[in-house]
Design a protein around this motif. Structure first.
Motif, mmCIF file in Angstrom:
data_model
loop_
_atom_site.group_PDB
_atom_site.id
_atom_site.type_symbol
_atom_site.label_atom_id
_atom_site.label_comp_id
_atom_site.label_asym_id
_atom_site.label_seq_id
_atom_site.Cartn_x
_atom_site.Cartn_y
_atom_site.Cartn_z
ATOM 1 N N VAL A 139 0.853 -1.191 0.000
ATOM 2 C CA VAL A 139 0.000 0.000 0.000
ATOM 3 C C VAL A 139 0.891 1.244 0.000
ATOM 4 N N GLY A 140 0.275 2.399 -0.073
ATOM 5 C CA GLY A 140 1.024 3.640 -0.061
ATOM 6 C C GLY A 140 1.145 4.232 1.337
ATOM 7 N N ARG A 141 2.012 5.244 1.458
ATOM 8 C CA ARG A 141 2.210 5.902 2.757
ATOM 9 C C ARG A 141 0.922 6.535 3.268
ATOM 10 N N ARG A 142 0.100 7.063 2.372
ATOM 11 C CA ARG A 142 -1.150 7.700 2.795
ATOM 12 C C ARG A 142 -2.065 6.694 3.476
ATOM 13 N N SER A 143 -2.044 5.474 2.982
ATOM 14 C CA SER A 143 -2.874 4.433 3.606
ATOM 15 C C SER A 143 -2.393 4.140 5.021
ATOM 16 N N PHE A 144 -1.067 4.119 5.208
ATOM 17 C CA PHE A 144 -0.527 3.856 6.546
ATOM 18 C C PHE A 144 -0.987 4.938 7.508
ATOM 19 N N PHE A 145 -0.800 6.188 7.131
ATOM 20 C CA PHE A 145 -1.114 7.276 8.051
ATOM 21 C C PHE A 145 -2.620 7.516 8.193
ATOM 22 N N ARG A 146 -3.412 6.894 7.345
ATOM 23 C CA ARG A 146 -4.857 6.950 7.538
ATOM 24 C C ARG A 146 -5.255 6.133 8.772
ATOM 25 N N TYR A 147 -4.467 5.108 9.065
ATOM 26 C CA TYR A 147 -4.765 4.241 10.201
ATOM 27 C C TYR A 147 -3.895 4.528 11.419
ATOM 28 N N PHE A 148 -2.655 4.948 11.199
ATOM 29 C CA PHE A 148 -1.716 5.097 12.307
ATOM 30 C C PHE A 148 -0.980 6.435 12.191
ATOM 31 N N PRO A 149 -1.063 7.279 13.204
ATOM 32 C CA PRO A 149 -0.372 8.569 13.165
ATOM 33 C C PRO A 149 1.149 8.448 13.123
ATOM 34 N N SER A 150 1.694 7.349 13.633
ATOM 35 C CA SER A 150 3.149 7.202 13.703
ATOM 36 C C SER A 150 3.508 5.726 13.691
ATOM 37 N N LYS A 151 4.807 5.455 13.584
ATOM 38 C CA LYS A 151 5.267 4.061 13.609
ATOM 39 C C LYS A 151 4.994 3.435 14.970
ATOM 40 N N GLU A 152 5.079 4.226 16.040
ATOM 41 C CA GLU A 152 4.794 3.692 17.374
ATOM 42 C C GLU A 152 3.363 3.170 17.477
ATOM 43 N N ASP A 153 2.433 3.870 16.822
ATOM 44 C CA ASP A 153 1.020 3.494 16.946
ATOM 45 C C ASP A 153 0.717 2.134 16.328
ATOM 46 N N VAL A 154 1.512 1.704 15.353
ATOM 47 C CA VAL A 154 1.252 0.406 14.741
ATOM 48 C C VAL A 154 1.596 -0.726 15.704
ATOM 49 N N VAL A 155 2.411 -0.430 16.718
ATOM 50 C CA VAL A 155 2.740 -1.431 17.730
ATOM 51 C C VAL A 155 1.584 -1.597 18.708
ATOM 52 N N PHE A 156 0.770 -0.570 18.871
ATOM 53 C CA PHE A 156 -0.358 -0.590 19.815
ATOM 54 C C PHE A 156 -1.654 -0.284 19.067
ATOM 55 N N PRO A 157 -2.042 -1.141 18.133
ATOM 56 C CA PRO A 157 -3.179 -0.806 17.254
ATOM 57 C C PRO A 157 -4.536 -0.886 17.923
ATOM 58 N N ASP A 158 -4.621 -1.521 19.084
ATOM 59 C CA ASP A 158 -5.924 -1.793 19.679
ATOM 60 C C ASP A 158 -6.219 -0.987 20.931
ATOM 61 N N HIS A 159 -5.283 -0.170 21.378
ATOM 62 C CA HIS A 159 -5.493 0.525 22.645
ATOM 63 C C HIS A 159 -6.537 1.629 22.552
ATOM 64 N N GLU A 160 -6.632 2.309 21.430
ATOM 65 C CA GLU A 160 -7.641 3.366 21.312
ATOM 66 C C GLU A 160 -9.045 2.776 21.415
ATOM 67 N N ARG A 161 -9.249 1.649 20.747
ATOM 68 C CA ARG A 161 -10.551 0.986 20.836
ATOM 69 C C ARG A 161 -10.831 0.535 22.257
ATOM 70 N N CYS A 162 -9.825 -0.028 22.912
ATOM 71 C CA CYS A 162 -10.029 -0.529 24.267
ATOM 72 C C CYS A 162 -10.301 0.615 25.242
ATOM 73 N N LEU A 163 -9.601 1.718 25.066
ATOM 74 C CA LEU A 163 -9.828 2.870 25.934
ATOM 75 C C LEU A 163 -11.245 3.404 25.755
ATOM 76 N N ALA A 164 -11.718 3.416 24.511
ATOM 77 C CA ALA A 164 -13.094 3.861 24.260
ATOM 78 C C ALA A 164 -14.094 2.904 24.892
ATOM 79 N N ASP A 165 -13.816 1.595 24.793
ATOM 80 C CA ASP A 165 -14.712 0.604 25.412
ATOM 81 C C ASP A 165 -14.736 0.764 26.934
ATOM 82 N N MET A 166 -13.570 1.011 27.514
ATOM 83 C CA MET A 166 -13.503 1.188 28.961
ATOM 84 C C MET A 166 -14.286 2.422 29.393
ATOM 85 N N THR A 167 -14.110 3.521 28.688
ATOM 86 C CA THR A 167 -14.806 4.765 29.027
ATOM 87 C C THR A 167 -16.315 4.585 28.922
ATOM 88 N N ALA A 168 -16.755 3.877 27.874
ATOM 89 C CA ALA A 168 -18.184 3.629 27.700
ATOM 90 C C ALA A 168 -18.711 2.724 28.808
#
Length: 222
Positions: free
Chosen positions: A32-61
């Motif tokens: 894929v292209g670089r634009r596709s990567f950054f559509r899902y992950f703001p940085s290289k670090e974020d690809v290591v933790f791809p599920d934490h944003e979803r989990c944090l939202a689930d916890m808050t809810a």
């Protein structure tokens, strides 16, 4: 696409090392292209933790849907179990990530920032439940920190076993210590908390001013 990027990233991290892998390397392997990567992950670090944003939202809810009858310490312990569930969904990936973060200081720092966000979510809920209580904010912060520490202790014990142990049992045991130390019944609103009761023994026939004086002395008033 998201899963393909994560899979490509971890394949390269294992083969070349985290620092030696670039975003361009990841997107090339994923096709894929670089634009596709950054559509899902703001940085290289974020690809290591791809599920934490979803989990944090689930916890808050989960916390926001709790009722006044819920015991608050038990509620935040159950919220922490949502994080464990996320890790246990994919043991192989979770163990790989654990090994990687141990080797890369930058990822360890990133992980700590994520843990802090979980702790803040728990503390915010508890602050609302303990509003109006003496040291309510302090109590909320201490309990939230204890829940996170207990959860992480059980989680890391499981990860160190390469995911072969019983993750839920380890975390339940650790969280049980927190509930034993801080748990109790539902926290009543401040206006419903019982007032202090003072019993004063006075001889029959004592003048009223003497009785009042004894009460004031007992309450520690001048």
């Amino acid at each position: 696409m998201r899963e393909a990027l994560v899979a490509a990233a971890f394949q390269l991290f294992l083969e070349r090392g985290y620092e030696q892998t670039t975003v361009d390397d990841i997107v090339a392997l994923a096709g894929v292209g670089r634009r596709s990567f950054f559509r899902y992950f703001p940085s290289k670090e974020d690809v290591v933790f791809p599920d934490h944003e979803r989990c944090l939202a689930d916890m808050t809810a989960f916390l926001s849907t709790g009722g006044e009858d819920d015991e608050p310490v038990g509620r935040v312990c159950d919220a922490a179990r949502l994080v464990l569930r996320m890790y246990a969904e994919n043991p192989a990936f979770s163990v790989q990530r654990y090994r990687l973060t141990k080797k890369v200081p930058g990822l360890r720092a990133y992980e700590l920032s994520v843990v802090w966000r979980y702790e803040r979510a728990l503390a915010d809920y508890l602050r609302g439940r303990f509003a109006g209580l003496r040291d309510g904010t302090l109590r909320a912060d201490v309990i939230a920190a204890a829940v996170v520490a207990a959860h992480n202790n059980g989680l890391r014990s499981w990860l160190r076993s390469d995911g072969r142990g019983d993750a839920a049992a380890a975390v339940d045991h650790a969280l049980g210590l927190v509930q034993g130390a801080f748990g109790g019944g539902p926290t009543p609103p401040a206006e419903q908390r019982p007032e202090d009761v003072v019993v004063v023994v006075s001889r029959r026939g004592a003048p009223l001013w003497r009785v009042v004086q004894e009460i004031e002395t007992t309450l520690g008033r001048d």
